[in-house]
Design an enzyme around this catalytic site. Structure first.
Site, PDB file in Angstrom:
ATOM      1  N   GLU A 216      14.606  86.326  61.969  1.00  0.00           N
ATOM      2  CA  GLU A 216      15.093  85.451  60.898  1.00  0.00           C
ATOM      3  C   GLU A 216      14.190  85.610  59.682  1.00  0.00           C
ATOM      4  O   GLU A 216      12.969  85.611  59.800  1.00  0.00           O
ATOM      5  CB  GLU A 216      15.082  84.003  61.405  1.00  0.00           C
ATOM      6  CG  GLU A 216      15.382  82.937  60.385  1.00  0.00           C
ATOM      7  CD  GLU A 216      15.196  81.534  60.962  1.00  0.00           C
ATOM      8  OE1 GLU A 216      15.186  80.585  60.167  1.00  0.00           O
ATOM      9  OE2 GLU A 216      15.041  81.389  62.200  1.00  0.00           O
ATOM     10  N   GLU A 221      14.214  77.843  51.833  1.00  0.00           N
ATOM     11  CA  GLU A 221      14.375  76.534  52.459  1.00  0.00           C
ATOM     12  C   GLU A 221      13.788  75.558  51.463  1.00  0.00           C
ATOM     13  O   GLU A 221      12.582  75.603  51.170  1.00  0.00           O
ATOM     14  CB  GLU A 221      13.658  76.473  53.798  1.00  0.00           C
ATOM     15  CG  GLU A 221      14.332  77.323  54.862  1.00  0.00           C
ATOM     16  CD  GLU A 221      13.945  76.885  56.257  1.00  0.00           C
ATOM     17  OE1 GLU A 221      14.655  76.029  56.824  1.00  0.00           O
ATOM     18  OE2 GLU A 221      12.934  77.398  56.765  1.00  0.00           O
TER      19      GLU A 221
END
Length: 407
Positions: A216, A221
């Protein structure tokens, strides 16, 4: 115009003894993206998005009974994955707006809440980028390339996360004899936290309660108060179904995290600050290899911003192996080199919005990671005070370094 795919479009997929595709057509919202080159400029692509399989209705063939219950798979319909595939039908989604997903050209807005039947419903939509065929995911090979997008994070308060990241999902979503739906219906999700994805793993019944592990790359974020990016390497390639203790050792769930606030730049990102979250932001991620080729070893991850015609450099150093050296798990699992191998094989863009009922997102924006108070991330507080919480991503593009943005 949205892309509509009925069962007829999947005639080449084996359907014998397989989980059937229902009669309700899938209506993918278009999300125009751009492929860029230093010579040719940026060329638009007719791509689209699909909601995760768990947003779809999967029911007993010839009946209205769901194949899942509040605690997981219905054991009477899904005692094993073969029987489950024979008993169950997956239906398409015709109205993505009812799941908090709205599209317009090259922009997509994800909403956390929606009023349904007089009640506020929490949605947390997560969508994946499909290739132009609408049948497979768009897998981006980003070594010695850059990935750029515009984002409006102004409606994301403390405790929220409007995320854009890459997952090493299979391009087909694990399409197989037991999973003819595949990427068309949002199957095959995995990430470096190796979480149990629920009733379905790679589109098949998750009767063992396995976790879905894969590499990932968190590009973004963030909310309006704090932002991070973080690579998460794994020892495996592609989706790996883990069980028991191994789910905590295959991938680096924490990753090597770059958080400007945590690094001391407390006046860098936020409302009215250097990177002003009250306004749209262009985010550029560059994946630089040691020999500046698409087959080289990943040596550095760079982040820069463009806002109101000005390039804003990263708040501190770029991410290198030396920067990540204090993260023992990251290094033990292969570090930037292993992450680069996944970027070279190809990874799928994921867009999501979510809150954090367990940790209230403190790891992102509080407790030294950001300026938010200890109770601002409470989902109940967010719902009561910020019912219009949303994030908009637009102008998603990728290609040669320095080809995706201009000033």
């Amino acid at each position: 115009m949205a892309q509509t795919l009925a069962a007829a479009s999947l005639v080449l997929v084996p359907l014998v003894t397989a989980q059937q595709i229902g009669s309700i057509a899938e209506n993918h919202p278009e999300l125009k993206t751009y492929r860029c080159g230093s010579q040719a400029g940026c060329v638009a692509q007719s791509t689209s998005v699909v909601l995760d399989i768990n947003a779809h209705w999967i029911h007993q063939m010839g009946a209205q009974t769901s194949c899942t219950t509040s605690s997981g798979l219905d054991p009477s319909l899904c005692p094993d994955k073969v029987t489950c595939s024979q008993n169950c039908v997956v239906e398409g989604i015709t109205d993505y707006s009812s799941f908090g997903v709205q599209n317009s050209g090259d922009a997509i807005t994800l909403r956390q809440y929606q009023v349904q039947n007089g009640q506020i419903k929490t949605l947390r939509p997560r969508v994946y980028l499909l290739a132009e065929d609408g049948i497979n995911y768009s897998k981006l090979q980003l070594l010695n390339q850059e990935f750029t997008f515009d984002v409006d994070a102004s409606k994301l308060p403390c405790g929220m996360n409007g995320a854009l990241y890459l997952s090493e999902m299979d391009a087909s979503g694990g399409r197989s004899a037991l999973n003819p739906a595949g990427a068309t219906y949002g199957t095959g999700y995995c990430d470096a936290q190796c979480f149990n994805p629920g009733p379905w793993i790679n589109g098949e019944a998750n009767t063992l309660g396995a976790g879905a592990c894969c590499q990932e790359m968190d590009l973004w974020e963030a909310n309006s108060r704090s932002t991070i990016f973080s690579p998460h390497p794994c020892t495996t390639a592609g989706l790996y179904a883990c069980t028991g203790a191994e789910c905590y050792s295959i991938c680096d769930g924490y990753g090597c995290t770059y958080n400007p606030y945590e690094l001391g730049a407390k006046d860098y990102y936020g409302y009215g600050l250097t990177v002003d979250t009250a306004k749209p932001i262009t985010v550029v991620m560059q994946f630089v290899t040691a020999d500046n080729t698409a087959t080289g070893t990943l040596a550095e991850i760079r982040r820069l911003y463009v806002q109101e015609g000005m390039v804003i450099g990263n708040s501190a150093v770029a991410m290198t192996e030396a920067f990540c050296s204090s993260s023992r798990t990251f290094e033990a699992l292969g570090g930037l080199q292993r992450m680069g191998e996944a970027l070279g094989r190809g990874m799928v863009p994921v867009f999501s919005i979510w809150d954090d009922p367990s940790l209230w997102m403190h790891w992102l924006d509080s407790d030294g990671a950001g300026p938010c108070g200890s109770t601002e991330g409470d989902p109940a507080f967010i719902q009561a005070n910020y019912p219009n919480t949303a994030v908009t991503f637009s102008k998603v593009r990728w290609g040669d370094i320095d080809s995706t943005y201009s000033v």
